[in-house]
Design an enzyme around this catalytic site. Structure first.
Site, PDB file in Angstrom:
ATOM      1  CD  GLU B 274      -3.019  -1.109   2.368  1.00  0.00           C
ATOM      2  OE1 GLU B 274      -4.118  -1.606   2.115  1.00  0.00           O
ATOM      3  OE2 GLU B 274      -2.595  -0.701   3.389  1.00  0.00           O
ATOM      4  CG  ASP B 353      -7.687  -5.165   5.294  1.00  0.00           C
ATOM      5  OD1 ASP B 353      -7.004  -5.725   6.293  1.00  0.00           O
ATOM      6  OD2 ASP B 353      -7.900  -4.044   5.057  1.00  0.00           O
ATOM      7  CD  GLU B 381      -9.848  -0.932   8.400  1.00  0.00           C
ATOM      8  OE1 GLU B 381      -8.718  -1.484   9.040  1.00  0.00           O
ATOM      9  OE2 GLU B 381      -9.770  -0.469   7.208  1.00  0.00           O
TER      10      GLU B 381
END
Lengths: 661, 661
Positions: B274, B353, B381
């Protein structure tokens, strides 16, 4: 142009030195006195310095090729132009008229000094031709400094203050604006945040600094203010427009503004809109709110621009009866006749929010006893954010020439003027994408003459801006730039949201495709696509009734899918994918075709631009070339996402078997 | 607990004073010396001060109810516990073991002092039980201070520095962690920004300050570092892992780290992921990269946690052959055996993820010659961001008990330890949502004993945390909290993305539904829904081949939609909406049903919570109640958006005729 443009590394835009050669090589007489006459003299003197001509003031011995004179009685911005016996004469009764006359001669170029020229009178159709800067003094962590700005930081504000040494750049900006007819600028964002609220009071001197520079070119300064100012700045317990202390506070504050800026234009207000405070909190109407500020401004002939962009931004997407498109009309038409004479109701040209295609707002023409200003966006929020070429002249022209009923077109009904959200920042090319300058120029010229042919204005901008080294190259250069720009709005429309439905953008920043990005949102922005069809039924018979807000003939035209123009079909109707358009194509095939065509048109435009590399200034050419790379990438993304989305949903194959994912 | 928790307005979480009553009312002998024995003594002394008991050290005259002693030979974190002749004895050979033994007695409560108790040995199954804080020193304008943090600012960093006076709060945090078995903390974000890079060198003293406080409870400190540190901090022209100057730089920097922090744990690195720098830039492998840092740490017995979260985050959504799920396996399995012994490869538990439902990563079990740590997310998240109740214990337990092939489960294969991204911030309740503390506690306890029954751990947390004023109320209180939490993960799964497909969240911030939010994105996160069906074909026969990364039997189980577990069906297969699940329902009806059920379950949980208002501390009750309001609003939004999206796309009506928009 020493003393005029101290920021030498900035693009000259439509006022390159070369544009002044015809004047600068001749003998000019200037008659009259005043600060703007001095500006006119400075322009001519600068040109003569460069090109060897001569300029005199008042009663100097002739002969002259050009006379610029203050004389007669006319409206303050009008001028006449004629040519007899080898002398071109521009006459104006007001200084601004003389300035506009000078720039008229610049636009005419060599032809201003050839042959005879009948006396022509020029005067703006609209008194107010304004740019609103959505600039913040403080930099917003997400939005950046300029809300919906795509050309760098603010031209006015830097490091939390009005620009100091760079005020010369502000002056250069005013010069560009005057040269296309703009006469008013609002220097801060309509969303007035905490820091910016103080411009009205303890930071008014900074506004005055900017105003002084803009004033050298006849540009008036306006200020966006928060309706809550009496509380935020004045410490009052209320901002109720009918409260006497509130009224007194505004009067006092306004008197101090005029002390600091004698030629101040007035206030711009976004009230009860997207979270901004307004009169609703006190059970008062928007007329009460606007008239409060109007009262404070009346002694100084100032105006209030009161924005009509009021709608429910916390709508439930499940509720198909609420229609954001209706909101401005529903809120404001009942108030017609209640606004003070110095209130200008500022109405977005479409009922939604600057989508690539919208019908004209039904509010325009529906409030005969109210001064309306029509608001457009030069900044390309939804039209490619100055990374895409998208010249908006034809769209604005369509709006301005639209006749809400038999009678006057929008360009006449907008008695309060024409306003655009600025597309300018501190970028060296002013507008990020150098070709986006054409939007700014065209806007100014259309505000002066709303029925002008926009394609002629485009030609004008190209001729002024692109000056080839060798004159025999000008035809190829002009034709190339024209080819890149002239149809770019329709190209952009083709590869983005189809048939007027709008809103298929990524949330928040509004760049790039997201078909459902605003579909399940609280913003009132839906396409209602399902496996069978798409579009918003806004008919009276079966929909939200929005079509009925129009006068005849439009109420009838829009009411039925058989008479509704193709390009607005999905704005007004929910139809099946196999609905046949007036063009003879089905809706779904139209989507596929336009999306493939749109990308092909971008590819073609890019090739044209590449072919101009020998004729265009390298820095400008490189910047545009770089933007074309991104435009093409983005256009392909739009094409593939929209086509894939609707292919997956409808199951209808492309008639030509092209690649859909 | 004077001197232990100086921040009195902070929620006591699972260590309320009341939990120490059984010890604090009794006579305790402590035998042994060292800083952690002093900590044990301080805990007992504080409890005795409050409740009237007595504590002695070393050879004091008895009798005693409790003896805590350093003795014998065992692993450093193990302890034994027995009770004979009215005395409970905890024996450990290491100080940490003694500390864990003390907290074991706290958990046992009164029962620790009743009857006889056979000698039991307790030792952690995993040596490393770690929390990674994605905390930044500087506040990011968009992400805030804690990336993916939902509990306020950082616990460690404030105003750009390590917290000064509030280090007491850090100590209190260490105490809570020790009480649930955690022994390591990384104090900064794996995305190492410019400011944070300096923690490694010129700001190591601040890390030392934090480390000192955490060390009082046996917690080791680790640091996230940037692979580019030799360039960014050292001014070298390269960060090539095979460059000798680079190696020397890391050795030197590491020696200074250990000078400042003798018990330092090691480095955590997110490389080539990333946008973070890594060894790929130099044509080196991840083994080269990890071994570089390992070499620098070897003299001090430090470890490198090298994250396996490497994938192409600029994927073309049009390309269905690339599969992000494959990436970690494809990148790292070929490197098995090449990592230095003190490298720990840190693998996310699922291949994507931290979605609400993923299969276990096929990397786990596929690298027998590499120490793997399994990474989970305590921070929610994608699971409601601590505005929704979502107790993740059952999910983690499923992962830890999963057997990649016949043989050891994940909980044993994770020889490098278990890591969670922390869900803690400077919020008074530590975790924003008070009930999210249960995730932190359960994580620590599962890291100690991966095969523990998570529901028993939930009971344990509830009993410690919720102490009613009158003991006869405890049954109702405990049953109520249990009812709210126990099935909350499955409830959350029901109203969000269905059947393992994941990713139907709003882009960037990841809160709230957006079915297509990641569909046409570069992130490799697709559902491929069309009017006929949905899901990602990851089979070997017709799909991306991901299923083939598993050993038997899973490769076969996942390969076919008839054997694939329902809850992962859309992760592994693209099926039509009328595909019949093992449950007997069609896919589309399952979606409708679970989404209606999910909201009903939230409503029921909210009612249960409301019924506990007389038993729960008012501030804690109010905070949870407020979060429930938002959870319910959001769950309804999920339900309606998902149902509407798939109804519009599939055209299949709900069998029960419920409202879909």
């Amino acid at each position: 142009m020493q003393g005029v443009d101290p920021v030498r590394d900035v693009d000259p835009a439509w006022l390159p030195d070369e544009a002044f050669r015809p004047i600068g090589t001749r003998r000019t007489l200037i008659r009259g006195a005043g600060p703007l006459v001095d500006t006119v003299h400075g322009e001519v003197a600068g040109a003569c310095e460069r090109f060897g001509g001569r300029v005199e003031r008042d009663a100097a011995p002739g002969p002259f090729d050009l006379v610029l004179e203050l004389a007669g009685e006319d409206s303050p911005e009008a001028f006449t132009c004629e040519r007899n016996g080898g002398c071109t004469t521009v006459t104006a009764s007001g200084q601004r008229g003389l300035l506009y006359g000078l720039f008229h001669v610049v636009r005419l170029g060599e032809s201003a000094f050839l042959g005879q020229r009948q006396r022509e009178r020029h005067a703006p159709a609209l008194d107010l031709r304004m740019l609103d800067h959505w600039d913040n003094v403080a930099v917003h962590p997400v939005m950046g400094q300029v809300e919906r700005g795509y050309a760098g930081g603010s031209l006015f504000w830097e490091d939390g203050r009005a620009r100091g040494e760079l005020l010369g750049r502000v002056r250069a900006y005013g010069r560009l604006l005057a040269a296309c007819g703009i006469n008013a600028v609002t220097v801060n964002n309509v969303n007035v945040h905490k820091t910016e609220a103080h411009l009205l009071t303890d930071r008014i001197d900074e506004v005055a600094d900017i105003s002084r520079e803009l004033g050298r070119y006849g540009i008036r300064t306006h200020l966006s203010v928060t309706f809550a100012a009496p509380m935020v700045l004045g410490g009052l317990p209320t901002a109720d427009p009918l409260d006497e202390a509130v009224q007194a506070w505004w009067s006092e504050a306004t008197s101090r503004v005029y002390e600091a800026i004698p030629g101040f234009g007035g206030y711009v207000v976004k009230a009860d809109s997207e979270g901004q405070p307004g009169p609703f909190a006190y059970g008062r109407s928007h007329a009460d709110g606007a008239n409060l500020l109007a009262g404070a401004l009346t002694p100084y002939n100032g105006t209030v621009h009161w924005r009509a962009f009021v709608y429910d931004h916390r709508q439930d997407w499940r509720d198909r009866t609420t229609d954001r498109a209706r909101a401005a009309y529903d809120h404001f038409v009942p108030l017609d006749g209640q606004f003070a004479p110095n209130v200008i109701l500022q109405v977005k040209h479409g009922p939604m929010d600057f989508q690539v295609r919208e019908p004209v707002s039904p509010l325009i023409g529906a409030m005969p006893r109210t001064r309306l200003a029509v608001e457009t966006q030069a900044t390309q929020e939804y039209t490619g954010q100055q990374r895409h070429v998208c010249w908006l002249g034809p769209m604005w022209s369509e709006v301005l020439r639209f006749r809400p009923e038999e009678g006057a077109p929008v360009g006449e009904l907008a008695r309060g003027g024409l306003v655009a959200v600025s597309n300018v920042g501190d970028d060296p090319f002013w507008t990020g994408h150098p070709l986006a300058q054409a939007n700014l120029y065209t806007f100014g010229r259309l505000a002066w003459q709303p029925d002008a042919n926009p394609y002629r204005l485009l030609d004008e901008w190209i001729r002024l801006t692109f000056t080839p080294r060798r004159s025999e190259e000008s035809a190829r250069l002009e034709a190339g730039v024209y080819a890149v720009l002239a149809h770019s709005w329709r190209t952009y429309e083709k590869y983005t949201a189809p048939l007027g439905v709008g809103w298929m953008v990524q949330p928040d920043h509004h760049y790039g495709p997201s078909v459902d990005g605003y579909e399940y949102s609280p913003w009132g922005t839906y396409h209602f696509a399902d496996r069978d069809g798409i579009g918003v039924d806004r008919s009276v018979a079966t929909g939200t009734g929005y079509a009925g807000q129009y006068a005849k003939p439009w109420a009838e035209v829009y009411e039925s899918p058989t008479t509704c123009p193709d390009e607005l079909l999905l704005f007004f109707h929910h139809v099946s994918y196999d609905h046949v358009l007036r063009s003879g194509k089905t809706v779904i095939q139209h989507m596929y075709d336009t999306h493939f065509e749109g990308v092909e048109e971008v590819e073609a435009a890019q090739r044209v631009w590449q072919g101009l590399s020998d004729l265009v200034d390298p820095a400008r050419h490189a910047r545009v070339a770089e933007r074309f790379e991104e435009q093409l990438r983005s256009a392909r993304e739009w094409r593939d996402q929209i086509n894939s989305y609707f292919f997956r949903k409808s199951g209808v194959a492309d008639a030509h078997g092209r690649r859909i994912y």
